[in-house]
Write a protein that holds these residues in place. Structure first.
Motif, PDB file in Angstrom:
ATOM      1  N   ASP A 204      34.043  27.712  33.199  1.00 55.92           N
ATOM      2  CA  ASP A 204      34.988  28.277  32.560  1.00 55.92           C
ATOM      3  C   ASP A 204      34.825  29.675  32.611  1.00 55.92           C
ATOM      4  O   ASP A 204      35.300  29.665  34.011  1.00 55.92           O
ATOM      5  CB  ASP A 204      33.437  28.635  31.566  1.00 55.92           C
ATOM      6  N   LEU A 205      34.969  31.098  31.805  1.00 57.28           N
ATOM      7  CA  LEU A 205      35.555  31.984  32.252  1.00 57.28           C
ATOM      8  C   LEU A 205      34.366  32.939  32.761  1.00 57.28           C
ATOM      9  O   LEU A 205      34.744  33.827  33.714  1.00 57.28           O
ATOM     10  CB  LEU A 205      35.669  32.615  30.964  1.00 57.28           C
ATOM     11  N   SER A 206      33.136  32.610  32.776  1.00 59.19           N
ATOM     12  CA  SER A 206      31.779  33.002  33.169  1.00 59.19           C
ATOM     13  C   SER A 206      31.243  32.723  34.649  1.00 59.19           C
ATOM     14  O   SER A 206      31.245  33.688  35.115  1.00 59.19           O
ATOM     15  CB  SER A 206      30.249  32.759  32.080  1.00 59.19           C
ATOM     16  N   TRP A 207      32.204  31.491  34.680  1.00 62.80           N
ATOM     17  CA  TRP A 207      31.525  30.995  36.001  1.00 62.80           C
ATOM     18  C   TRP A 207      33.301  31.505  36.787  1.00 62.80           C
ATOM     19  O   TRP A 207      32.250  32.276  38.067  1.00 62.80           O
ATOM     20  CB  TRP A 207      32.310  29.557  35.966  1.00 62.80           C
ATOM     21  N   PHE A 208      33.975  31.994  36.173  1.00 62.07           N
ATOM     22  CA  PHE A 208      35.432  33.125  36.702  1.00 62.07           C
ATOM     23  C   PHE A 208      35.434  33.942  37.466  1.00 62.07           C
ATOM     24  O   PHE A 208      35.333  34.304  38.359  1.00 62.07           O
ATOM     25  CB  PHE A 208      36.595  32.553  36.088  1.00 62.07           C
ATOM     26  N   CYS A 209      33.701  34.382  36.641  1.00 58.22           N
ATOM     27  CA  CYS A 209      34.086  36.227  36.314  1.00 58.22           C
ATOM     28  C   CYS A 209      32.710  36.042  37.456  1.00 58.22           C
ATOM     29  O   CYS A 209      33.047  37.240  38.438  1.00 58.22           O
ATOM     30  CB  CYS A 209      34.022  36.881  35.319  1.00 58.22           C
ATOM     31  N   HIS A 210      31.915  35.441  37.705  1.00 57.00           N
ATOM     32  CA  HIS A 210      30.720  35.288  38.398  1.00 57.00           C
ATOM     33  C   HIS A 210      31.306  35.155  39.574  1.00 57.00           C
ATOM     34  O   HIS A 210      30.624  35.100  40.609  1.00 57.00           O
ATOM     35  CB  HIS A 210      30.062  34.542  37.827  1.00 57.00           C
ATOM     36  N   LYS A 211      32.228  34.246  40.279  1.00 57.85           N
ATOM     37  CA  LYS A 211      32.873  34.229  41.780  1.00 57.85           C
ATOM     38  C   LYS A 211      33.166  35.526  42.148  1.00 57.85           C
ATOM     39  O   LYS A 211      33.425  35.299  43.091  1.00 57.85           O
ATOM     40  CB  LYS A 211      33.397  33.036  41.665  1.00 57.85           C
ATOM     41  N   HIS A 212      34.161  35.925  41.144  1.00 58.85           N
ATOM     42  CA  HIS A 212      34.502  37.538  41.856  1.00 58.85           C
ATOM     43  C   HIS A 212      33.985  38.270  41.942  1.00 58.85           C
ATOM     44  O   HIS A 212      34.349  39.218  42.782  1.00 58.85           O
ATOM     45  CB  HIS A 212      36.052  37.544  40.793  1.00 58.85           C
TER      46      HIS A 212
END
Length: 300
Positions: A174-182
């Motif tokens: 999800d988007l939370s994972w995407f943002c955390h990765k970045h």
């Protein structure tokens, strides 16, 4: 089956690994899963598909892990494909690979694919597509360049050809994972930019001599120009370039989210990290290297 071994680096990839292995079984003679002691069902699923699983502690970056696999695993095929667990080849590319691989001349040591990004279930057709990456190479004639970010397969001899069709980068988190990765990527990207600007490692001028794809080389040179632009202004300009000039604005709401998060928010976060480091250390290279080691455990 094609005369090719696939190497997939994994850590807790049960959400992706089944899809990936269902794809590669259509063309690969051998599949290695190089796993970092996953705590989910990644290894179990991989073994169901007949992949050979090798556990190896994470050395700190993708390049080191991949090159460890090349140096320590057994290969009986002529070709090697690097693939991430959240990636897969389009049917047209599978067909192209099976048809063309056996007839490639000996001087061809690498194959470049087009990568398409699937974000929130939608193909991002504009902004940065197609990203051209060298992903297939003759065993013994390629390796992964040692970089903190944006590492590519580098040929040690021979030339590369481009195939017509695409593989997909399609992460299902999800988007939370995407943002955390970045957020995690941002410090490494900041160090990469500082290295280009200040030559922290003494290798900044070597980029232009590397045998990577033409697009990757051009992107690397653009990064050198990007570094010379003012902090924060450059991230906004990059967003405008991708969103308006490259047409990502035509990809609807998802296109805006993708381009804003990856093209502006992330780039601004990287600049904030650069600003933080320079605020503490100025342009003193030795002081920066000590700060990175003490603060982020990054050793240059």
């Amino acid at each position: 089956m094609s005369d090719i071994t696939v190497i997939i680096l994994t850590y807790n990839e049960e959400i992706h690994i089944r899809r990936c292995l269902e794809n590669v079984k259509k063309f690969a003679s051998k599949v290695y899963i190089v796993d970092c002691f996953s705590s989910d069902r990644t290894v179990e699923i991989a073994k169901e598909f007949g992949a050979e699983v090798v556990e190896h502690e994470w050395p700190g970056n993708q390049a080191e892990q991949f090159n460890w696999a090349l140096e320590n695993l057994s290969f009986s095929t002529k070709w090697v494909l690097r693939l991430d667990a959240d990636e897969y080849l389009q049917p047209e590319l599978v067909k192209e690979l099976n048809e063309k691989l056996p007839s490639l001349p000996e001087e061809v040591s690498g194959i470049i694919f087009n990568r398409r990004h699937i974000f929130m279930g939608k193909w991002m057709k504009r902004g940065i597509y197609p990203v051209k990456l060298l992903r297939v190479f003759r065993y013994g004639k390629g390796m992964c360049e040692q970089r903190l970010m944006d590492e590519h397969i580098q040929l040690t001899e021979g030339c590369a050809v481009e195939f017509e069709h695409d593989f997909c980068d399609h992460n299902l988190n999800d988007l939370s994972w995407f943002c955390h990765k970045h957020v995690n990527y941002a410090i490494r990207e900041a160090v990469d930019l500082l290295d280009i600007e200040l030559d922290l490692t003494g290798t900044a001028e070597m980029d232009e001599n590397k045998n990577i794809s033409r697009q990757a080389q051009a992107k690397r040179m653009k990064k050198h120009k990007y570094v010379r632009q003012p902090l924060f202004w450059r991230s906004f300009a990059y967003f405008c370039y991708r969103y308006f000039l490259k047409g990502a604005c035509l990809d609807g709401k998802v296109g805006f989210i993708w381009t804003f998060l990856q093209g502006w928010w992330y780039r601004t976060l990287v600049d904030a990290k650069v600003y933080e480091i320079k605020k503490e250390c100025g342009n003193n290279k030795e002081k920066i290297k000590r700060f990175l080691k003490d603060k982020y455990n990054i050793i240059l």
